[in-house]
Design a protein around this motif. Structure first.
Motif, mmCIF file in Angstrom:
data_model
loop_
_atom_site.group_PDB
_atom_site.id
_atom_site.type_symbol
_atom_site.label_atom_id
_atom_site.label_comp_id
_atom_site.label_asym_id
_atom_site.label_seq_id
_atom_site.Cartn_x
_atom_site.Cartn_y
_atom_site.Cartn_z
ATOM 1 N N SER A 150 0.809 -1.228 0.000
ATOM 2 C CA SER A 150 0.000 0.000 0.000
ATOM 3 C C SER A 150 0.838 1.273 0.000
ATOM 4 N N MET A 151 2.140 1.156 -0.270
ATOM 5 C CA MET A 151 3.025 2.329 -0.164
ATOM 6 C C MET A 151 3.366 2.957 -1.520
ATOM 7 N N PHE A 152 2.743 2.483 -2.599
ATOM 8 C CA PHE A 152 3.198 2.854 -3.935
ATOM 9 C C PHE A 152 2.170 3.637 -4.746
ATOM 10 N N PHE A 153 1.097 4.077 -4.099
ATOM 11 C CA PHE A 153 0.061 4.804 -4.822
ATOM 12 C C PHE A 153 0.547 6.198 -5.210
ATOM 13 N N ALA A 154 0.370 6.547 -6.485
ATOM 14 C CA ALA A 154 0.756 7.885 -6.947
ATOM 15 C C ALA A 154 -0.110 8.953 -6.289
ATOM 16 N N GLU A 155 -1.382 8.625 -6.047
ATOM 17 C CA GLU A 155 -2.312 9.544 -5.374
ATOM 18 C C GLU A 155 -2.930 8.780 -4.199
ATOM 19 N N PRO A 156 -2.265 8.808 -3.044
ATOM 20 C CA PRO A 156 -2.684 7.941 -1.946
ATOM 21 C C PRO A 156 -4.068 8.236 -1.374
ATOM 22 N N TYR A 157 -4.496 9.492 -1.339
ATOM 23 C CA TYR A 157 -5.782 9.785 -0.712
ATOM 24 C C TYR A 157 -6.946 9.148 -1.483
ATOM 25 N N PRO A 158 -7.068 9.354 -2.789
ATOM 26 C CA PRO A 158 -8.140 8.638 -3.495
ATOM 27 C C PRO A 158 -7.934 7.129 -3.520
ATOM 28 N N ALA A 159 -6.681 6.678 -3.483
ATOM 29 C CA ALA A 159 -6.422 5.231 -3.481
ATOM 30 C C ALA A 159 -6.941 4.588 -2.204
ATOM 31 N N PHE A 160 -6.671 5.205 -1.055
ATOM 32 C CA PHE A 160 -7.167 4.641 0.196
ATOM 33 C C PHE A 160 -8.689 4.757 0.292
ATOM 34 N N ALA A 161 -9.256 5.768 -0.332
ATOM 35 C CA ALA A 161 -10.720 5.846 -0.387
ATOM 36 C C ALA A 161 -11.272 4.666 -1.184
ATOM 37 N N ASN A 162 -10.557 4.241 -2.225
ATOM 38 C CA ASN A 162 -10.990 3.070 -2.989
ATOM 39 C C ASN A 162 -10.861 1.794 -2.160
ATOM 40 N N LEU A 207 5.015 5.458 3.793
ATOM 41 C CA LEU A 207 4.035 5.486 4.885
ATOM 42 C C LEU A 207 4.702 5.294 6.238
ATOM 43 N N GLY A 208 5.921 5.787 6.371
ATOM 44 C CA GLY A 208 6.651 5.632 7.620
ATOM 45 C C GLY A 208 6.207 6.562 8.724
ATOM 46 N N GLU A 209 5.472 7.653 8.392
ATOM 47 C CA GLU A 209 5.039 8.632 9.393
ATOM 48 C C GLU A 209 3.640 8.276 9.895
ATOM 49 N N GLN A 210 3.513 8.056 11.175
ATOM 50 C CA GLN A 210 2.222 7.652 11.724
ATOM 51 C C GLN A 210 1.139 8.701 11.498
ATOM 52 N N ASP A 211 1.444 9.981 11.692
ATOM 53 C CA ASP A 211 0.430 11.026 11.536
ATOM 54 C C ASP A 211 -0.115 11.040 10.106
ATOM 55 N N TYR A 212 0.769 10.809 9.139
ATOM 56 C CA TYR A 212 0.358 10.788 7.737
ATOM 57 C C TYR A 212 -0.569 9.599 7.472
ATOM 58 N N VAL A 213 -0.224 8.433 7.995
ATOM 59 C CA VAL A 213 -1.050 7.240 7.794
ATOM 60 C C VAL A 213 -2.419 7.425 8.448
ATOM 61 N N ILE A 214 -2.433 7.989 9.637
ATOM 62 C CA ILE A 214 -3.706 8.249 10.313
ATOM 63 C C ILE A 214 -4.583 9.169 9.472
ATOM 64 N N ASP A 215 -3.984 10.230 8.916
ATOM 65 C CA ASP A 215 -4.754 11.168 8.098
ATOM 66 C C ASP A 215 -5.277 10.481 6.840
ATOM 67 N N LEU A 216 -4.444 9.657 6.198
ATOM 68 C CA LEU A 216 -4.884 8.923 5.011
ATOM 69 C C LEU A 216 -6.085 8.043 5.328
ATOM 70 N N LEU A 217 -5.987 7.297 6.415
ATOM 71 C CA LEU A 217 -7.045 6.353 6.756
ATOM 72 C C LEU A 217 -8.315 7.068 7.194
ATOM 73 N N GLN A 218 -8.180 8.075 8.037
ATOM 74 C CA GLN A 218 -9.374 8.782 8.492
ATOM 75 C C GLN A 218 -10.048 9.527 7.346
ATOM 76 N N SER A 219 -9.264 10.100 6.446
ATOM 77 C CA SER A 219 -9.836 10.800 5.291
ATOM 78 C C SER A 219 -10.598 9.836 4.388
ATOM 79 N N ALA A 220 -10.155 8.580 4.365
ATOM 80 C CA ALA A 220 -10.794 7.572 3.521
ATOM 81 C C ALA A 220 -12.042 6.973 4.158
ATOM 82 N N GLY A 221 -12.254 7.229 5.457
ATOM 83 C CA GLY A 221 -13.431 6.697 6.122
ATOM 84 C C GLY A 221 -13.149 5.569 7.084
ATOM 85 N N PHE A 222 -11.912 5.491 7.565
ATOM 86 C CA PHE A 222 -11.552 4.493 8.572
ATOM 87 C C PHE A 222 -11.493 5.145 9.954
ATOM 88 N N CYS A 223 -11.670 4.322 10.980
ATOM 89 C CA CYS A 223 -11.544 4.783 12.353
ATOM 90 C C CYS A 223 -10.830 3.705 13.166
#
Length: 286
Positions: A129-141, A192-208
């Motif tokens: 999951s670390m290779f998406f060119a556009e991670p925010y829409p990718a994690f939403a998918n 995706l080594g930064e925890q704050d970044y991963v949290i933002d990606l996941l929460q923006s995509a609809g994860f909790c």
């Protein structure tokens, strides 16, 4: 699992559809054995139950997908998704040889693909999951692949500073040639080594309910049993950074190879070359 061969675009998903996927396939068993301990740790964290449906994103040669299929049993189902047609072909072959009926593999880009079996109960990804060119829409998918209340379990590398197995290799290479400046969060193994970044990606995509557990251990470079010579060859032939080294000529490659051998001689025991590594095992609820 992949290497840090940093360039200005990083190592993006589309690279895995071609040369990167073919390189992984050529060294499949060595790559798989290197990262198997992390895969087993993530599988233990996921703790699949009989009857669950699971999508395995970036499944590579299908080792993790086969473990999942066994765990969920004949009443469950495992689908391996990978962008590399070469790896998907090998995954299908190995699953057939294993006699697994509750498994399927599909070639596609997880950033945009929607599988006919979706939504799944669970989503799994070991270093896929670390290779998406556009991670925010990718994690939403990825979120759309899961039913409401479904769970995600992914393994990602911690920062390169926490991974001496990669940092020490890059240090040697930089002594002999110039490397492009790595771009923070660019697609690649350490994106995706930064925890704050991963949290933002996941929460923006609809994860909790995002949770991180650290895996720390020894990376067996080239797989268990590799000696310093074979581990150095693996770095330069199997990992992406070898492409940049080759561009600098035979003499530079020879010098880097020798210094890698010397490095690995200092990190070798009866089970092969071992250098420290750290990954995050991340879970979240859809």
């Amino acid at each position: 699992m992949n290497d840090a061969g940093e360039n200005r675009e990083g190592l993006a998903a589309h690279d895995w559809a071609g040369q990167a996927g073919m390189r992984w396939l050529a060294q499949l068993d060595r790559f798989e054995s290197m990262i198997e301990p992390i895969g087993r740790a993530l599988l233990a964290q996921a703790a699949y139950n009989a009857g669950e449906t699971v999508v395995d994103v970036g499944c590579g040669g299908g080792w993790t997908t086969r473990q999942i299929a066994t765990a969920v049993g004949n009443t469950g189902f495992a689908l391996g998704l990978d962008i590399s047609p070469d790896l998907v072909g090998m995954a299908r072959e190995r699953a057939q040889r294993a006699g697994l009926a509750n498994i399927r593999f599909e070639q596609g880009d997880a950033a945009t693909t929607m599988l006919e079996e979706a939504p799944f109960d669970r989503l799994f990804s070991r270093f896929g999951s670390m290779f998406f060119a556009e991670p925010y829409p990718a994690f939403a998918n990825l979120r759309r692949m899961l039913r409401d209340g479904g769970r995600l379990d992914i393994a990602v590398w911690a920062s390169i500073a926490d991974n001496p197995w990669q940092l020490s290799v890059m240090g040697i290479i930089k002594e002999h040639m110039d490397l492009p400046t790595p771009q923070s969060r660019a697609p690649g193994p350490f994106a995706l080594g930064e925890q704050d970044y991963v949290i933002d990606l996941l929460q923006s995509a609809g994860f909790c309910e995002v949770r991180f557990d650290a895996w720390t251990g020894e990376q067996r470079v080239g797989g268990p049993g590799s000696d310093p010579e074979s581990a150095a060859r693996f770095v330069l032939e199997g990992m992406q950074i070898g492409d940049l080294v080759r561009q600098n000529g035979a003499e530079v490659r020879k010098a880097i190879h020798q210094h890698l051998v010397e490095l690995f001689e200092r990190h070798c025991d009866e089970n092969g070359v071992h250098v420290g590594a750290k990954a995050w095992l991340v879970s979240a609820r859809a």
